[in-house]
Design an enzyme around this catalytic site. Structure first.
Site, short mmCIF file in Angstrom:
data_model
loop_
_atom_site.label_atom_id
_atom_site.label_comp_id
_atom_site.label_asym_id
_atom_site.label_seq_id
_atom_site.Cartn_x
_atom_site.Cartn_y
_atom_site.Cartn_z
N LYS A 177 0.84 -1.18 0.00
CA LYS A 177 0.00 0.00 0.00
C LYS A 177 0.89 1.24 0.00
O LYS A 177 2.05 1.15 0.41
CB LYS A 177 -0.93 0.00 1.22
CG LYS A 177 -0.24 0.35 2.55
CD LYS A 177 -1.25 0.54 3.63
CE LYS A 177 -0.62 1.05 4.89
NZ LYS A 177 -0.17 2.43 4.85
N HIS A 207 -0.44 -5.50 5.70
CA HIS A 207 0.16 -6.28 6.77
C HIS A 207 -0.80 -6.52 7.93
O HIS A 207 -0.61 -7.47 8.70
CB HIS A 207 1.44 -5.61 7.27
CG HIS A 207 1.24 -4.33 8.01
ND1 HIS A 207 1.17 -3.11 7.39
CD2 HIS A 207 1.08 -4.08 9.33
CE1 HIS A 207 1.00 -2.17 8.29
NE2 HIS A 207 0.94 -2.72 9.47
N GLU A 245 -2.00 5.82 17.18
CA GLU A 245 -0.55 5.81 17.32
C GLU A 245 -0.14 6.92 18.26
O GLU A 245 -0.71 8.02 18.22
CB GLU A 245 0.13 5.99 15.97
CG GLU A 245 -0.17 4.90 14.96
CD GLU A 245 0.53 5.15 13.62
OE1 GLU A 245 1.67 4.71 13.47
OE2 GLU A 245 -0.09 5.79 12.76
N HIS A 269 -6.45 -0.60 6.02
CA HIS A 269 -6.51 -1.36 7.27
C HIS A 269 -7.91 -1.38 7.88
O HIS A 269 -8.45 -2.45 8.19
CB HIS A 269 -5.54 -0.77 8.30
CG HIS A 269 -4.11 -0.76 7.87
ND1 HIS A 269 -3.59 -1.69 7.00
CD2 HIS A 269 -3.08 0.06 8.20
CE1 HIS A 269 -2.30 -1.44 6.82
NE2 HIS A 269 -1.98 -0.39 7.53
N LYS A 367 -2.42 10.09 14.74
CA LYS A 367 -1.07 10.09 15.30
C LYS A 367 -1.03 11.02 16.51
O LYS A 367 -1.85 11.92 16.65
CB LYS A 367 -0.05 10.52 14.25
CG LYS A 367 0.09 9.52 13.10
CD LYS A 367 1.22 9.90 12.16
CE LYS A 367 1.40 8.85 11.08
NZ LYS A 367 1.83 7.53 11.62
#
Length: 520
Positions: A177, A207, A245, A269, A367
């Site tokens: 990606k 992933h 995150e 995701h 984030k």
């Protein structure tokens, strides 16, 4: 062809039942060509995963890895790069005998993506490995490079005969990606790949789909009778899917500015997690059956009509994170001080089918949030009647099943229980399942699972182009809406303090529905 060799490229013991799960499937003779060997992805994920697979005995003895990059390296220079990456990032212990066997198959080809001579050298190198290492013409081409170069590389692979597998061998291409930056670019990218490789030979790596806890969503839902009867709009109030995150963009300004949180995380995701949570039971656990059910769900997703009330975006401001004072997004090195790229994105989605009608799915990512966590929370409706006094249940909230994807992999079931004592007082309690406490085996890294599946030709965890395009059809209207706001100078990304849980507008989005975000 040996009777032990499978068409997919894996090896099995011909004396045992192929359904026997006690012995692992091992990749058959093969090699891999890695483009982008100097990048973080290759050094931190791909190279260590290859070593870990070799260390676990899941790669053939003759496995080869060819690096391709614009560097004046010899084979031994590339071997040192791989060695350092493995020592720094491998999950399993370093064993000299494993490394010696793996290093014998390492080769390096210097060149640019438009260098015909370099691709001629690559073809000869691959042919030599077939003879020297017994890779049998089976090779995967891993494009750990920006999507802008995919067309150049796959065109060169076709031009120099590297994409042609012959009759008894296979050639596959692996792409990372982002799969485009909108629907139009994703369709163009898919066309570039489809012109050179057949659909079954294109592996798009997300992933997250390789994580044990993500795969456990399917096991938990369909291997038990406990959950499925209440997995619907009759009992579920809403679903929250979070990827938070605690770090900033770091040195990724060149990639991140102009991409943003929605393109980087929601399109792939989080929408894949939504599809796994909401899909119907597949007829079998194979690639085609899973793909059909995921596509049905993604085709049923609709956005609310008022995107101003159903989306939120923000940029982290200076603040404290992990006990350290950190700069804001606009103060990061390499970021345009007038950038409107979001570091936080949240969106409300509806699924228009019989199972989920009326159940909102809230997706968020950001984030510099309060902590690093990825989870799926299925929040159930309150009991229709409580035969207790209001004071007895004032601390009781909704039942919830929380699937923790990372970092503390497992599940938590929240329900009400009586507090010990003479009074009838009911509070929330948690019943917890943790992978680390229930199994002696350690979970492999996602890249180990995905690379091995790719070498085996086993594609259940790899999204096909239809899923990619459906995801962009969902997200594109949100991105277009935000772009119009930027052009008109209205409602820019809202600042939120680093270390907090995002902008106030995201909280207001749920508050309008009488709900609130979880604080993991």
């Amino acid at each position: 062809m040996s009777p032990a060799k499978q068409a997919s490229g894996g090896w099995t013991n011909p004396l045992r039942d192929p359904q026997d799960r006690r012995l692992p499937r091992i990749a058959g003779p093969c090699g891999m060509v890695l483009f982008g060997v100097t990048g973080d992805l290759s050094r931190k994920k791909v190279m260590p995963a290859i070593y870990d697979l070799a260390n676990r005995g899941l790669l053939p003895p003759g496995f080869s890895l060819v690096g391709f990059a614009r560097r004046d390296w010899a084979d031994q220079d590339f071997a040192q790069i791989v060695h350092d990456a493995v020592k720094a990032n491998a999950r399993t212990e370093f064993r000299e005998e494993v490394w010696e066997q793996l290093s014998e198959g390492l080769r390096f080809v210097p060149g640019n993506f438009d260098d015909d001579e370099a691709f001629d050298t690559l073809r000869r190198t691959v042919e030599e490995l077939d003879q020297q290492r017994g890779t049998d013409g089976n090779h995967a081409f891993y494009l750990a490079i920006p999507p802008a170069f995919f067309g150049d590389v796959v065109g060169q692979l076709r031009e120099h005969g590297l994409a042609d597998s012959g009759t008894d061998a296979w050639r596959r291409v692996v792409v990372e990606k982002p799969f485009g930056h909108d629907l139009e670019s994703a369709q163009a990218l898919n066309q570039v790949l489809d012109d050179v490789f057949p659909p079954g030979s294109i592996f798009r790596i997300d992933h997250y789909l390789g994580k044990e806890t993500v795969q456990n969503i399917l096991a938990m839902r369909f291997a038990n009778t406990l959950f499925e009867p209440i997995w619907n709009a009759n009992y579920v109030d809403h679903v929250q899917i979070t990827m938070a995150e605690d770090v900033g963009i770091g040195g990724r300004a060149g990639y991140y500015d102009g991409i943003g949180a929605a393109r980087d995380v929601i399109q792939n995701h989080l929408l894949q997690l939504l599809a796994l949570v909401a899909m119907e039971e597949p007829t079998a656990f194979d690639a085609e059956a899973l793909r059909i059910e995921k596509q049905k769900v993604l085709s049923s997703v609709v956005l609310p009509s008022r995107l101003d009330l159903a989306t939120a975006r923000g940029q982290y401001a200076p603040g404290w994170s992990g006990g350290v004072q950190v700069p804001g997004f606009l103060d990061e090195e390499g970021i345009d001080p007038h950038s409107t790229t979001e570091s936080y994105a949240a969106v409300k989605l509806n699924i228009e089918n019989r199972r989920w009608a009326g159940v909102p799915f809230y997706l968020r990512t950001g984030k510099r949030l309060g902590r690093r966590v990825t989870e799926v929370a299925i929040v159930f409706k309150r009991a229709p009647h409580l035969p207790f006094s209001p004071l007895s249940t004032e601390e009781l909230t909704s039942n919830a099943l929380v699937i923790r994807v990372q970092p503390d992999e497992g599940m938590t079931l929240r329900f009400g229980s009586k507090v010990p004592g003479t009074q009838m007082e009911i509070r929330d309690v948690n019943m917890d399942f943790a992978y680390g406490g229930s199994f002696t085996e350690t979970s492999p890294e996602a890249y180990e699972r995905l690379i091995l599946d790719m070498l085996l030709g086993d594609p259940p965890l790899f999204p096909r182009h239809q899923e990619v395009e459906l995801s962009w059809r969902i997200l594109d209207p949100v991105l277009d809406f935000w772009a119009r706001q930027d052009e008109e100078g209205r409602t820019p990304p809202e600042p939120y303090p680093s270390g907090s849980w995002g902008p106030a507008s995201a909280d207001e989005m749920l508050a309008r529905d009488g709900r609130a975000w979880r604080r993991p």
